[in-house]
Design a protein around this motif. Structure first.
Motif, PDB file in Angstrom:
ATOM      1  N   HIS A   1      43.299  38.908  44.776  1.00 41.66           N
ATOM      2  CA  HIS A   1      42.357  39.887  44.226  1.00 41.66           C
ATOM      3  C   HIS A   1      42.594  41.320  44.712  1.00 41.66           C
ATOM      4  O   HIS A   1      42.111  42.265  44.099  1.00 41.66           O
ATOM      5  CB  HIS A   1      40.904  39.454  44.464  1.00 41.66           C
ATOM      6  N   THR A   2      43.349  41.510  45.779  1.00 43.21           N
ATOM      7  CA  THR A   2      43.588  42.870  46.279  1.00 43.21           C
ATOM      8  C   THR A   2      44.911  43.448  45.787  1.00 43.21           C
ATOM      9  O   THR A   2      44.972  44.631  45.428  1.00 43.21           O
ATOM     10  CB  THR A   2      43.549  42.889  47.821  1.00 43.21           C
TER      11      THR A   2
ATOM     12  N   HIS B   1      42.001  39.974  54.025  1.00 43.07           N
ATOM     13  CA  HIS B   1      40.863  39.121  53.668  1.00 43.07           C
ATOM     14  C   HIS B   1      41.069  38.347  52.369  1.00 43.07           C
ATOM     15  O   HIS B   1      40.362  37.359  52.148  1.00 43.07           O
ATOM     16  CB  HIS B   1      39.573  39.958  53.587  1.00 43.07           C
TER      17      HIS B   1
ATOM     18  N   LYS C   1      35.850  39.175  54.350  1.00 42.54           N
ATOM     19  CA  LYS C   1      36.098  40.615  54.478  1.00 42.54           C
ATOM     20  C   LYS C   1      35.528  41.193  55.779  1.00 42.54           C
ATOM     21  O   LYS C   1      36.072  42.134  56.347  1.00 42.54           O
ATOM     22  CB  LYS C   1      35.470  41.316  53.274  1.00 42.54           C
TER      23      LYS C   1
ATOM     24  N   ASP D   1      36.492  43.155  40.356  1.00 38.35           N
ATOM     25  CA  ASP D   1      36.351  43.762  41.687  1.00 38.35           C
ATOM     26  C   ASP D   1      36.549  45.274  41.607  1.00 38.35           C
ATOM     27  O   ASP D   1      35.860  46.037  42.280  1.00 38.35           O
ATOM     28  CB  ASP D   1      37.393  43.122  42.611  1.00 38.35           C
TER      29      ASP D   1
ATOM     30  N   HIS E   1      35.196  35.948  46.522  1.00 42.15           N
ATOM     31  CA  HIS E   1      36.431  36.738  46.678  1.00 42.15           C
ATOM     32  C   HIS E   1      36.492  37.533  47.994  1.00 42.15           C
ATOM     33  O   HIS E   1      37.570  37.715  48.540  1.00 42.15           O
ATOM     34  CB  HIS E   1      36.654  37.656  45.464  1.00 42.15           C
ATOM     35  N   ASP E   2      35.355  38.006  48.495  1.00 42.86           N
ATOM     36  CA  ASP E   2      35.359  38.778  49.755  1.00 42.86           C
ATOM     37  C   ASP E   2      34.783  37.971  50.920  1.00 42.86           C
ATOM     38  O   ASP E   2      34.254  38.547  51.891  1.00 42.86           O
ATOM     39  CB  ASP E   2      34.572  40.093  49.584  1.00 42.86           C
TER      40      ASP E   2
END
Ligand code: DGI
Ligand code: FE
Ligand code: FE
Ligand code: FE
Length: 188
Positions: free
Chosen positions: A110-111, A84, A55, A128, A51-52
């Motif tokens: 996801h953010t 990201h 980043k 997260d 997921h990151d």
């Protein structure tokens, strides 16, 4: 197709050890949440690992991917912390060959979340947010809600994020608001 171990190694190389430790905690939390709620634990695990992914890529590299891969161009007018997630979804497809659309959606959202999030997307978004290394105001309430009702937990997390941004005079990305509105319409 890359094994889970290869995906982990490729991801670990993209980030400092502190972010990799966060990633491992998100992985454990996502698998737990998936097992409890009926999401696919293997997809939750892969999405959490990835997921990151980008980043810690330089801002310029992330900006180029947004320009070159036809990602929403309005991202460039908002905080780079938002980049990201959508860049990561494209990057793991291009660089690691990940082609599972459900996994890619979970990375992409996801953010900010998105209207009509799948169960898997909610699991990764919440993992997260609530992984055991996190500590910020309102987190215990989201952790409690995540044991009862994922929609209410995502809504509370978004409320917290929006309040945090407003208090600091920062812009809120429209998708964050659209996700919140969608959940408000759906929650009884
Ligand atoms: O990458 P992580 O730190 O693990 O977590 P994340 O991908 O959820 O990123 C959270 C950051 O993104 C956090 O600093 C708040 C910020 N953020 C989330 N929604 C918005 C936002 N920032 C802006 N400017 N606008 C948003 O709508
Ligand atoms: Fe993130
Ligand atoms: Fe998040
Ligand atoms: Fe994260």
């Amino acid at each position: 197709k890359m094994s889970r171990e290869k995906l982990m190694e490729a991801t670990r190389r993209q980030m400092p050890s502190s972010r990799w430790e966060h990633t491992l905690r998100v992985k454990e939390t996502a698998v737990e949440l998936a097992e409890r709620t009926g999401a696919d634990p293997e997809k939750a695990e892969i999405a959490a690992i990835l997921h990151d992914y980008c980043k810690y890529w330089p801002e310029e590299k992330q900006r180029e991917w947004i320009l070159r891969h036809r990602l929403p161009q309005d991202l460039l007018q908002f905080h780079k912390e938002l980049w990201h997630a959508p860049v990561g979804a494209v990057a793991v497809r291009e660089e690691l060959g990940v082609d599972d659309e459900e996994v890619l959606n979970a990375i992409r959202s996801h953010t900010t979340g998105r209207p009509g999030m799948s169960l898997l997307e909610k699991v990764v978004f919440l993992a997260d947010y609530i992984e055991p290394g996190r500590s910020f105001p309102g987190l215990d309430e989201v952790r409690r809600l995540a044991r009862e009702d994922l929609d209410r937990a995502v809504l509370k997390a978004l409320d917290n994020t929006i309040l945090y941004l407003v208090e600091r005079g920062l812009k809120v990305y429209p998708l964050t608001i659209l996700t919140r509105n969608d959940l408000l319409d759906k929650i009884p």
